[in-house]
Enzyme design. Structure first.
Site, PDB file in Angstrom:
ATOM      1  N   HIS A 100       1.090   5.933  -1.593  1.00  0.00           N
ATOM      2  CA  HIS A 100       0.475   6.651  -2.307  1.00  0.00           C
ATOM      3  C   HIS A 100       1.436   6.467  -3.530  1.00  0.00           C
ATOM      4  O   HIS A 100       2.501   7.414  -4.703  1.00  0.00           O
ATOM      5  CB  HIS A 100       0.469   8.366  -1.883  1.00  0.00           C
ATOM      6  CG  HIS A 100      -0.358   8.195  -0.576  1.00  0.00           C
ATOM      7  ND1 HIS A 100      -1.633   7.758  -0.272  1.00  0.00           N
ATOM      8  CD2 HIS A 100      -0.209   8.580   0.726  1.00  0.00           C
ATOM      9  CE1 HIS A 100      -1.515   7.887   1.278  1.00  0.00           C
ATOM     10  NE2 HIS A 100      -1.044   8.445   1.503  1.00  0.00           N
ATOM     11  N   HIS A 134       1.124  -0.972   0.041  1.00  0.00           N
ATOM     12  CA  HIS A 134       0.174  -0.147   0.121  1.00  0.00           C
ATOM     13  C   HIS A 134       0.547   1.249   0.224  1.00  0.00           C
ATOM     14  O   HIS A 134       1.877   1.335   0.412  1.00  0.00           O
ATOM     15  CB  HIS A 134      -1.147   0.437   1.444  1.00  0.00           C
ATOM     16  CG  HIS A 134      -0.235   0.178   2.521  1.00  0.00           C
ATOM     17  ND1 HIS A 134       0.037   1.579   3.178  1.00  0.00           N
ATOM     18  CD2 HIS A 134       0.810  -0.814   3.651  1.00  0.00           C
ATOM     19  CE1 HIS A 134       0.547   1.147   3.946  1.00  0.00           C
ATOM     20  NE2 HIS A 134       0.877  -0.020   4.671  1.00  0.00           N
TER      21      HIS A 134
END
Length: 356
Positions: free
Chosen positions: A142, A140
């Site tokens: 951005h 995970h």
């Protein structure tokens, strides 16, 4: 002499104010240095851990290794969009990884830059596809979408994501930069000290609330093409839609996060068994809440909605919402106000040739 006696306290007061101001600046500077040192230490520790795993991997390279079981040869990438309840969802993965026996890895990019260099793209793709020790794995961060088929590797990860109403996401991010959240309340934020409300920012034409700041969810789904980051690009919108439908297993919406988790648990119990109950009862559900957030007025919303950028971003959000609701309608049923996952609705028959 009388004037001299009056002036002396004023001078003392000015000196005291100056000393106090310099002290505050010094303390803030020291705090900033401590935060930077902590971040560097965290990165060093992370690199050391990765180096140890890679060293063990290199030692085992010459040995014959048995293939991973199909259920374990799985990788999920959650290229999370900022301020879409991504921390709340990721914390569920961290809580489940020990019990369900999978690995969770945070993709920490420099300055949270969602676009990787070409060489980092190649490194990342190779890591994800060949790092046996980290499978099954849940990555995970951005990071904008990456098409693994471009890099000549076998196998592709499963992508998942969550989107949010564009204006609500921007409002949340605006206040987050100023007041932080209840996840790390003591951390100093980039815009700390700016007391201007979102309404005041829009009214005065501020840069932090400009329509261009809405342009984020589309490029995250569009990927690493230059046109993806061209604000207002219709091509980027269509590419984002294409990737959402063809490259993502499931894309949920912040406003219906529990339903998103429920469907994931039904589809991928290897990772998400127990996730729904944990979300409903666990301490980390909706853990990260932006502080001091004030809902925008109708006038502010109307002004932003006049922008072509909002219209395109909102079109993508509505597209994602419609797709999610379509998936949900075929995956769950409501009974007495509760949602229930549908049981398997297909079976095999007329199997030939017949086995004696």
């Amino acid at each position: 002499m009388g004037l001299f006696r009056i002036m002396m306290p004023l001078r003392v007061q000015l000196v005291a104010v100056l000393v106090f101001g310099l002290s505050v600046l010094f303390i803030e500077n020291q705090i900033q240095k401590l935060e930077e040192s902590r971040a560097k230490l965290e990165r060093t520790i992370a690199r050391h851990e990765v180096a140890e795993v890679e060293h063990r991997h290199n030692e085992d390279t010459g040995r014959e290794s048995s293939p991973l079981a199909e259920k374990d040869d799985m990788v999920i990438i959650y290229n999370r969009v900022p301020k879409t309840a991504s921390t709340s969802f990721t914390n569920i993965a961290y809580d489940l990884c020990g019990k369900n026996r999978f690995h969770v890895l945070h993709i920490n990019t420099t300055k949270n830059n969602p676009v990787m260099s070409l060489q980092d793209q190649v490194r990342f793709v190779r890591n994800v596809t060949t790092w046996r020790e980290m499978k099954p794995g849940f990555y995970h961060g951005h990071v904008a979408y990456l098409d693994f088929s471009k890099y000549g590797v076998k196998g592709k990860p499963m992508y998942i994501n969550v989107v949010r109403d564009p204006i609500e996401r921007l409002v949340s991010y605006y206040y987050f930069l100023r007041f932080g959240d209840d996840y790390r309340p003591g951390l100093r934020r980039r815009k700390q000290g700016d007391k201007k409300t979102f309404d005041e920012c829009v009214s005065s034409g501020g840069s932090d609330c400009a329509p261009e700041k809405l342009w984020l969810q589309i490029p995250f789904f569009c990927g690493h093409h230059s046109e993806c980051w061209n604000v207002g690009s219709r091509w980027a919108l269509e590419q984002a839609k294409y990737n959402l439908v063809n490259e993502y297993l499931l894309v949920g919406v912040t406003e219906e996060l529990e339903d998103f988790i429920m469907i994931l648990e039904a589809a991928l119990p290897r990772f998400f068994k127990g996730a729904t109950e944990l979300y409903r009862t666990g301490k980390k559900s909706h853990l990260r809440k932006t502080t001091e957030k004030k809902p925008p007025t109708k006038e502010t919303i109307a002004k932003l909605q006049q922008s072509d950028i909002w219209k395109i971003e909102n079109e993508f959000y509505e597209f994602a919402l419609e797709q999610f609701q379509f998936v949900r309608a075929h995956a769950v049923r409501e009974k007495d106000g509760e949602l229930y996952v549908l049981a398997q609705s297909f079976f095999y028959e007329k199997i030939y040739p017949k086995v004696n």
